[in-house]
Scaffold this active site. Structure first.
Site, mmCIF file in Angstrom:
data_model
loop_
_atom_site.group_PDB
_atom_site.id
_atom_site.type_symbol
_atom_site.label_atom_id
_atom_site.label_comp_id
_atom_site.label_asym_id
_atom_site.label_seq_id
_atom_site.Cartn_x
_atom_site.Cartn_y
_atom_site.Cartn_z
ATOM 1 N N ARG A 114 -0.165 -0.467 -8.651
ATOM 2 C CA ARG A 114 -1.648 -0.282 -8.548
ATOM 3 C C ARG A 114 -1.889 1.376 -8.267
ATOM 4 O O ARG A 114 -1.093 1.872 -7.597
ATOM 5 C CB ARG A 114 -1.992 -0.883 -7.221
ATOM 6 N N ASP A 174 0.813 -1.330 0.035
ATOM 7 C CA ASP A 174 -0.057 0.061 -0.075
ATOM 8 C C ASP A 174 0.787 1.429 -0.054
ATOM 9 O O ASP A 174 1.992 1.273 0.388
ATOM 10 C CB ASP A 174 -0.775 0.116 1.156
#
Ligand SMILES: Cc1cc2nc3c(=O)[nH]c(=O)nc-3n(C[C@H](O)[C@H](O)[C@H](O)COP(=O)(O)OP(=O)(O)OC[C@H]3O[C@@H](n4cnc5c(N)ncnc54)[C@H](O)[C@@H]3O)c2cc1C
Length: 234
Positions: free
Chosen positions: A181, A131
């Site tokens: 991402r 993340d």
């Protein structure tokens, strides 16, 4: 949305508050749109249902900024258990981890060791995603990502369209043939480093998506993940 976002941001950093808040009925009801439940079983059940509908899933264990290395080890062990349970169920679900949850703030080497354990345990076919947290951690996260990527092919990283720097970061990740991402970004950042207007964030998101899906990126071996709920952008 603003209130719920603030609650989620605040609670992700404070365990006691998180535990209290998730007990409140009103919060449970409101966030059920975003979170299938609070236990691993809830997540596994949701992933099985989504798989039946042809949808892949990514799991994360809510939290960040651990207090000591024991807690970072506990989080790592939890993810190792998650990977085992996914394998038992034959789910292709991947995991996405916050480096501060693995100990980045205490010692980058600790986070790196914990991350390596997860990547190795996940096996070569499953990408372990990192993340992206608040801007304070972007440099350290990308540095650790690059080191991990040199050692393992199955590791990906998140980048945030609201940051001005992300275009350049994406170029360097494309050169690495990285798994990337793209998200809009979930933290409160100052206008010196991030687009304050939603319209500009959306525009940058679209431009970065195009680049991520370009022929050049594909040729470099990039795996593109576009993470948004925004129907217009999708
Ligand atoms: C898989 C995934 C991983 C993420 N990882 C990170 C990360 O590592 N770091 C980080 O900073 N952020 C992460 N985020 C959060 C991201 O940065 C955004 O805060 C979040 O996705 C909200 O922005 P949006 O792109 O969905 O669009 P928004 O601009 O918030 O919403 C645009 C429109 O989409 C619709 N919409 C929004 N939410 C929903 C919903 N839940 N259901 C249906 N419609 C909706 C509404 O019509 C809304 O007006 C992640 C998000 C996803 C989906």
């Amino acid at each position: 949305m603003g209130i719920i976002r603030s609650i989620l941001l605040a609670t992700s950093e404070k365990r006691w508050l998180r535990e209290q808040v998730t007990r409140l009925w009103v919060v449970r009801r409101t966030v059920s749109r975003f979170m299938p439940g609070e236990t691993l079983e809830d997540a596994l059940a949701a992933a099985c249902v989504l798989r039946e509908n042809g949808l892949g899933t990514v799991f994360t264990y809510l939290g960040e900024n651990v207090a000591d290395s024991t807690e970072a080890a506990r989080v790592t062990e939890h993810y190792l258990t998650v990977l085992d349970r996914l394998r038992e169920r034959g789910l292709q679900t991947e995991i996405s981890v916050k480096l501060t949850h693995l100990g980045l703030e205490l010692d980058p080497a600790l986070a790196e060791t914990n991350l390596a354990r997860l990547i190795e345990h996940a096996g070569p076919k499953s990408v372990v995603w990192i993340d992206m947290e608040s801007s304070h951690y972007v440099e350290a996260t990308l540095a650790l990502y690059r080191r991990a990527r040199r050692a393992y092919p199955n590791v990906g990283v998140c980048i945030q369209a609201y940051l001005y720097r992300t275009g350049e970061d994406l170029e360097s990740l494309i050169r690495l043939g990285a798994a990337v991402r793209l998200v809009k970004g979930a933290y409160r950042e100052p206008p010196e480093i991030a687009f304050p207007r939603k319209r500009d964030v959306d525009e940058n998101f679209l431009a970065l998506s195009r680049r991520l899906l370009s022929q050049e990126a594909r040729r470099a071996g990039v795996r593109a993940a576009i993470a948004t709920h925004d129907p217009k952008l999708i």
